[in-house]
Design an enzyme around this catalytic site. Structure first.
Site, PDB file in Angstrom:
ATOM      1  CG  ASP A  21      -2.163   1.017   1.140  1.00  0.00           C
ATOM      2  OD1 ASP A  21      -2.326   1.382   0.178  1.00  0.00           O
ATOM      3  OD2 ASP A  21      -2.686   1.336   2.080  1.00  0.00           O
ATOM      4  CG  ASN A  69      -7.544  -2.136  -6.291  1.00  0.00           C
ATOM      5  OD1 ASN A  69      -6.596  -2.890  -6.055  1.00  0.00           O
ATOM      6  ND2 ASN A  69      -7.760  -1.380  -5.334  1.00  0.00           N
TER       7      ASN A  69
END
Ligand code: FPP
Length: 246
Positions: A21, A69
């Protein structure tokens, strides 16, 4: 004394999973587009994969693209898919050289045909490698995985292949995308966020969680060593008492 030399080879995690991340924030703080962060994230992927193989980690699973996503801006999704294709093409040699077997988990049917084709090609080319299994979680969501497993099991019950009494943890494990992988021992998340984000919910039941503030494009071998050293200092009790273990 170097960090690496502080790692005990007899107590390595058998399975490390990473939530990579912070690519977007890394780029934004430098005044660049988010996709530049993903591009630089691929460098950390390469060094982490190579270091894990070198250390003797048997399984590494990377959260590369979640079911959620797909909701990102079109350009970002397109760039991530292109980066996947180019990384697969570019790094096939690295995988072969280090005897790394590529594996993928997730709803792969959702991936663009070009990505799927390259992915299946590299998976096939590396299928006999034995040093480490590198699993890419692509279009992966843990809840989706559990729904999928539940449907398969219900189908088998309906068709009298198994009975309800046969349903146990082993059977559920066998119907997950991760069916051939051991449970996760160490889960690392970069960028300071402390969330699991729908990643391997079943498989991390007894994993040690490690969070670092470092953004993924800045994640180095030293950061990986720190995470493993931290893991090795913990006492894993799996529900037992400390006295029972010693
Ligand atoms: C999270 O950062 C990262 C991703 C959603 C994608 C990870 C992809 C790569 C590292 C590159 C391609 C992968 C491989 C395996 C070659 P974010 O965008 O959520 O960052 P932010 O939280 O700062 O916005």
């Amino acid at each position: 004394m170097s960090l690496k030399s502080k790692i005990h080879s007899e107590n390595l995690p058998k399975h490390i999973a990473i939530i990579m991340d912070g690519n977007g924030r890394w780029a934004k703080e430098k005044g660049f587009l988010r996709v530049f962060g993903h591009e630089n994230g691929t460098k950390s992927v390469k060094t982490t994969v190579e270091s894990c193989a070198e250390l003797g980690i048997e399984n590494l699973t990377l959260y590369a693209f979640s079911t959620e996503n797909w909701n990102r801006p079109k350009l970002e999704v397109k760039t991530l898919m292109q980066l996947l294709i180019s990384s697969l093409k570019k790094e096939m040699n690295t995988l072969q050289k280090n005897s790394i077997r590529l594996n993928a988990i997730g709803n792969l049917e959702h991936l663009p045909a070009r990505v799927r084709k390259e992915l299946l090609h590299v998976i096939d080319e590396t299928k006999n490698n034995t040093r480490m299994t590198l699993t890419l979680a692509l279009s992966y969501g843990s809840r989706d995985e559990l729904v999928n497993a539940t449907k398969q099991i219900c189908d088998k019950v309906k068709n009298n292949i198994i009975s309800v009494e046969n349903i146990d943890e082993t059977l559920i494990n066998q119907h997950l995308y991760t069916q051939n992988l051991p449970d996760v021992d160490l889960l690392i998340r970069t960028s300071g966020e402390k969330r699991i984000s729908n990643f391997l919910l079943w498989q991390i039941a007894y994993a040690e969680l490690y969070f670092t503030d470092v953004y993924w494009p800045d994640f180095t071998n030293e950061n990986l060593y720190e995470a493993i050293i931290n893991y090795q200092k913990r006492e894993r009790r799996f529900g037992k008492t400390s006295e029972q273990l010693h």
